[in-house]
Design an enzyme around this catalytic site. Structure first.
Site, PDB file in Angstrom:
ATOM      1  N   GLY A   1       0.544  -1.568   0.177  1.00 38.66           N
ATOM      2  CA  GLY A   1      -0.420   0.055  -0.293  1.00 38.66           C
ATOM      3  C   GLY A   1       0.833   1.171  -0.212  1.00 38.66           C
TER       4      GLY A   1
ATOM      5  N   HIS B   1      18.766  18.151 -10.861  1.00 39.47           N
ATOM      6  CA  HIS B   1      18.280  18.227 -11.781  1.00 39.47           C
ATOM      7  C   HIS B   1      16.643  17.619 -11.574  1.00 39.47           C
ATOM      8  CE1 HIS B   1      19.871  13.736 -10.712  1.00 39.47           C
ATOM      9  NE2 HIS B   1      18.957  13.503 -12.088  1.00 39.47           N
TER      10      HIS B   1
ATOM     11  N   HIS C   1      15.175  14.277 -12.129  1.00 39.87           N
ATOM     12  CA  HIS C   1      14.598  13.816 -11.526  1.00 39.87           C
ATOM     13  C   HIS C   1      13.872  12.881 -10.479  1.00 39.87           C
ATOM     14  CE1 HIS C   1      16.947  11.225 -15.295  1.00 39.87           C
ATOM     15  NE2 HIS C   1      15.830  12.435 -15.473  1.00 39.87           N
TER      16      HIS C   1
ATOM     17  N   ASP D   1      13.877  10.920  -8.150  1.00 33.67           N
ATOM     18  CA  ASP D   1      14.816  10.245  -7.101  1.00 33.67           C
ATOM     19  C   ASP D   1      15.774  11.656  -6.436  1.00 33.67           C
ATOM     20  OD1 ASP D   1      15.877  10.230  -9.597  1.00 33.67           O
ATOM     21  OD2 ASP D   1      17.406   8.769  -9.133  1.00 33.67           O
TER      22      ASP D   1
ATOM     23  N   ASP E   1      28.794  10.194  -8.389  1.00 31.66           N
ATOM     24  CA  ASP E   1      27.629   9.322  -8.749  1.00 31.66           C
ATOM     25  C   ASP E   1      28.035   7.683  -9.292  1.00 31.66           C
ATOM     26  OD1 ASP E   1      24.982   8.083 -10.521  1.00 31.66           O
ATOM     27  OD2 ASP E   1      26.034   8.753 -11.901  1.00 31.66           O
TER      28      ASP E   1
ATOM     29  N   HIS F   1      17.494   2.567 -25.407  1.00 35.07           N
ATOM     30  CA  HIS F   1      17.768   3.164 -24.643  1.00 35.07           C
ATOM     31  C   HIS F   1      19.333   2.632 -24.020  1.00 35.07           C
ATOM     32  CE1 HIS F   1      17.077   4.323 -20.288  1.00 35.07           C
ATOM     33  NE2 HIS F   1      17.934   4.020 -19.994  1.00 35.07           N
TER      34      HIS F   1
ATOM     35  N   GLY G   1      22.063   7.202 -18.203  1.00 30.08           N
ATOM     36  CA  GLY G   1      22.043   8.849 -18.394  1.00 30.08           C
ATOM     37  C   GLY G   1      23.105   8.561 -17.120  1.00 30.08           C
ATOM     38  N   HIS G   2      24.005   7.336 -16.695  1.00 28.14           N
ATOM     39  CA  HIS G   2      24.872   7.634 -15.810  1.00 28.14           C
ATOM     40  C   HIS G   2      26.628   6.854 -16.400  1.00 28.14           C
ATOM     41  CE1 HIS G   2      21.676   7.673 -12.246  1.00 28.14           C
ATOM     42  NE2 HIS G   2      20.504   7.315 -13.366  1.00 28.14           N
TER      43      HIS G   2
ATOM     44  N   HIS H   1      25.343   7.862  -3.995  1.00 25.11           N
ATOM     45  CA  HIS H   1      24.535   7.308  -4.901  1.00 25.11           C
ATOM     46  C   HIS H   1      24.111   6.185  -5.991  1.00 25.11           C
ATOM     47  CE1 HIS H   1      23.671  12.092  -6.491  1.00 25.11           C
ATOM     48  NE2 HIS H   1      23.323  11.825  -5.624  1.00 25.11           N
TER      49      HIS H   1
ATOM     50  N   ASP I   1       1.488   6.461   2.458  1.00 27.13           N
ATOM     51  CA  ASP I   1       0.295   5.545   1.214  1.00 27.13           C
ATOM     52  C   ASP I   1      -0.337   7.101   0.858  1.00 27.13           C
ATOM     53  OD1 ASP I   1      -2.046   4.074   0.688  1.00 27.13           O
ATOM     54  OD2 ASP I   1      -2.469   3.186   2.164  1.00 27.13           O
TER      55      ASP I   1
END
Length: 551
Positions: free
Chosen positions: A45, A70, A72, A74, A192, A361, A364-365, A387, A440
């Site tokens: 849940g 940036h 995103h 996360d 990163d 694909h 991006g890292h 990260h 939740d």
């Protein structure tokens, strides 16, 4: 005299997502990123996982700014939740600012928040800190690394990055500036670690456009493409190929529509007039003239692609006349959800192209060689991988040693562990409160007690015991009724059910003999005795809920 910098990771270490790091010097604190995490399968849940900001809340008067690298989720997903508790200005780039504004508007926080928009190359001061934005390549425009200058030296935080020599737009990562900072002297590098397990170099985003071209060439089917909503470069490439082959484009999925609108307004996308159409219009065209860009690349329930797969989309029905292209890699933990959607699309008769080896694909890292290049340019005295899960941090630390950072100057950090830096030393001995806050969406924050109950219900089920008592003399008026959910099928366990009634009646008799008349005490006795009996009989511990009905 103060000569110590504290770096306090509150999320993003030992995990994917939930990125948030505080920098503290003297009476000043700045925070880098404010991301959400992704719920595990056993977080029943739970919609959103947030970093625990208790430390920031306790030091709110010292906060000088929230800096976002940036756009995103996360890195920005927790912003509206955090700003409900903290009054702190935001500093970020134009596209990231626009995406944050959409979130704040949904939460009625936009007009109470200061957002300062800065472009790559900007330098600004926040208390004891001077912050510089440095352009990097990533899978979303306007991503930046940070050079944070403090009284004891400069710290570089890369944010998410890659080195793309042929980017779709925005130019190559500013390696020149990073090299200049390295020559001037960098105290510490936070870098990163997401792709550190991959050797070589990450591939250029432009390669994906070539892959799309091959899949559009000669195709007479309707093409449906799903990708990350925030990947503006990917959206641009899809539209470019669609234009090349004379196809009209429609977008479905709220987050995708928002990103597209913002990117067009800010000039990050170039879409010829007449190419974009809404779904009602585009459904009237021949399938060979249509491209639909959809959310749902991670198999998210109720995303546009999910609804198409499970016949829940009001405007799009998928069948053998469709080619579905999944232009994304799975975020760890989402593999099963994506597989379910793919299977269902195949059931519908669609052609589904999802193989990661088809150039649909690119990450991006940065991979290992890019990370080595950054270490060579920056030449940090201290190195802190960030990260990533623990094995990634360890692997990145190994690269740091290879690139000449002294082993004693490399620190594998943990969320909540306070990193103390001086000009000569690095250590991490103290801790602050950290962890995950589970939300939740329908009821708000979910505590550990609620999650424990949800686990128990999921694993062992529930037994409800309904007892009709006289309100006049507290006598039991009839045999108890036993109801189970997720435990056993009653008709197949009549003997066990009779035993549960027996234990319940014996408990009620014992309470009567001991002159226990308090309903709460009686329910507690029943719960204890039934739990003990069930564990001995079944080795299971279902949730026991005695319900007393006064008549």
């Amino acid at each position: 005299m103060i000569s110590k910098l504290k770096i306090i990771p509150l999320g993003g270490l030992g995990e994917i997502g939930k990125n948030m790091t505080a920098f503290e010097y003297g009476n000043d604190i700045i925070v880098v990123d404010c991301g959400m995490g992704f719920p595990d399968e056993d977080m029943y849940g739970v919609d959103v996982v947030l970093p625990d900001i208790t430390y920031l809340r306790n030091n709110a008067a010292r906060l000088r700014g929230l800096i976002l690298t940036h756009g995103h989720e996360d890195h920005i997903g927790a912003v509206p939740y955090v700003l409900k508790e903290l009054d702190v200005p935001i500093y970020t780039t134009p596209l990231t600012a626009a995406l944050v504004e959409l979130k704040l508007e949904e939460h009625d926080l936009l007009y109470n928040t200061q957002i300062f928009t800065k472009k790559a190359g900007s330098i600004f001061r926040l208390g004891s800190f001077t912050v510089e934005f440095i352009h990097v390549n990533h899978s979303i425009p306007d991503a930046v690394a940070l050079a944070i200058t403090t009284p004891i030296g400069t710290v570089i935080h890369t944010g998410d990055f890659k080195i793309d020599v042929t980017p779709i737009s925005g130019g190559m990562m500013d390696l020149v500036r990073l090299g200049q900072l390295g020559n001037e002297g960098v105290l510490a590098l936070l870098s990163d670690s997401t792709n550190v397990e991959r050797p070589g170099h990450s591939e250029s985003e432009s390669k994906v456009g070539e892959g799309f071209d091959k899949l559009f060439l000669g195709c007479d089917k309707r093409i449906i493409i799903t990708t990350f909503a925030s990947n503006v470069h990917r959206l641009q490439q899809i539209i470019d190929v669609a234009v090349k082959y004379g196809r009209k484009v429609a977008v479905t999925g709220r987050s995708m529509e928002n990103v597209l609108r913002v990117s067009m307004v800010l000039g990050y996308m170039n879409i010829p007039e007449g190419v974009l159409m809404d779904l009602d219009q585009i459904n009237k065209l021949p399938r060979s003239n249509v491209v639909i860009i959809s959310t749902g690349s991670q198999g998210e329930a109720m995303s546009a692609l999910y609804r198409m797969a499970f016949s829940g989309h009001k405007q799009i029905q998928v069948d053998s006349g469709d080619r579905v292209i999944i232009s994304a890699s799975a975020i760890p933990g989402n593999e099963n959800m994506i597989s379910r959607v793919i299977d269902e699309l195949f059931h519908k008769g669609a052609e589904v192209i999802y193989d990661r080896h088809t150039s649909l694909h690119v990450s991006g890292h940065a991979c290992q060689e890019e990370q080595k290049m950054l270490l060579a340019l920056v030449k940090p005295k201290f190195f802190i991988p960030v990260h990533g899960e623990y094995r990634m941090l360890m692997k990145h630390a190994e690269l740091g040693r290879i690139m000449g950072v002294q082993p004693k100057n490399i620190l594998i950090a943990e969320n909540g562990r306070v990193i103390e830096l001086t000009k000569k030393s690095i250590r991490a001995e103290e801790n602050v409160q950290s962890g995950a806050v589970l939300v939740d969406g329908s009821i708000g924050e979910v505590g550990s007690v609620v999650m424990r109950d949800r686990h128990k219900l999921a694993e062992d089920g529930m037994v409800v015991v309904v007892l009709p008592f006289s309100s006049y003399d507290h006598k039991l008026l009839a045999d108890p009724e036993i109801v189970t959910r997720g435990f056993i099928y009653v008709k197949e366990a009549e003997e066990l059910m009779e035993e549960l009634k027996r234990v319940t009646l014996e408990t009620v008799d014992a309470c009567e003999n001991q002159r226990i008349t308090d309903w709460t005490a009686i329910k507690g006795k029943i719960k204890t005795n039934l739990s003990g009996y069930l564990y001995k009989a079944t080795r299971r511990s279902p949730m026991i809920l005695p319900v007393i009905s006064e008549i």
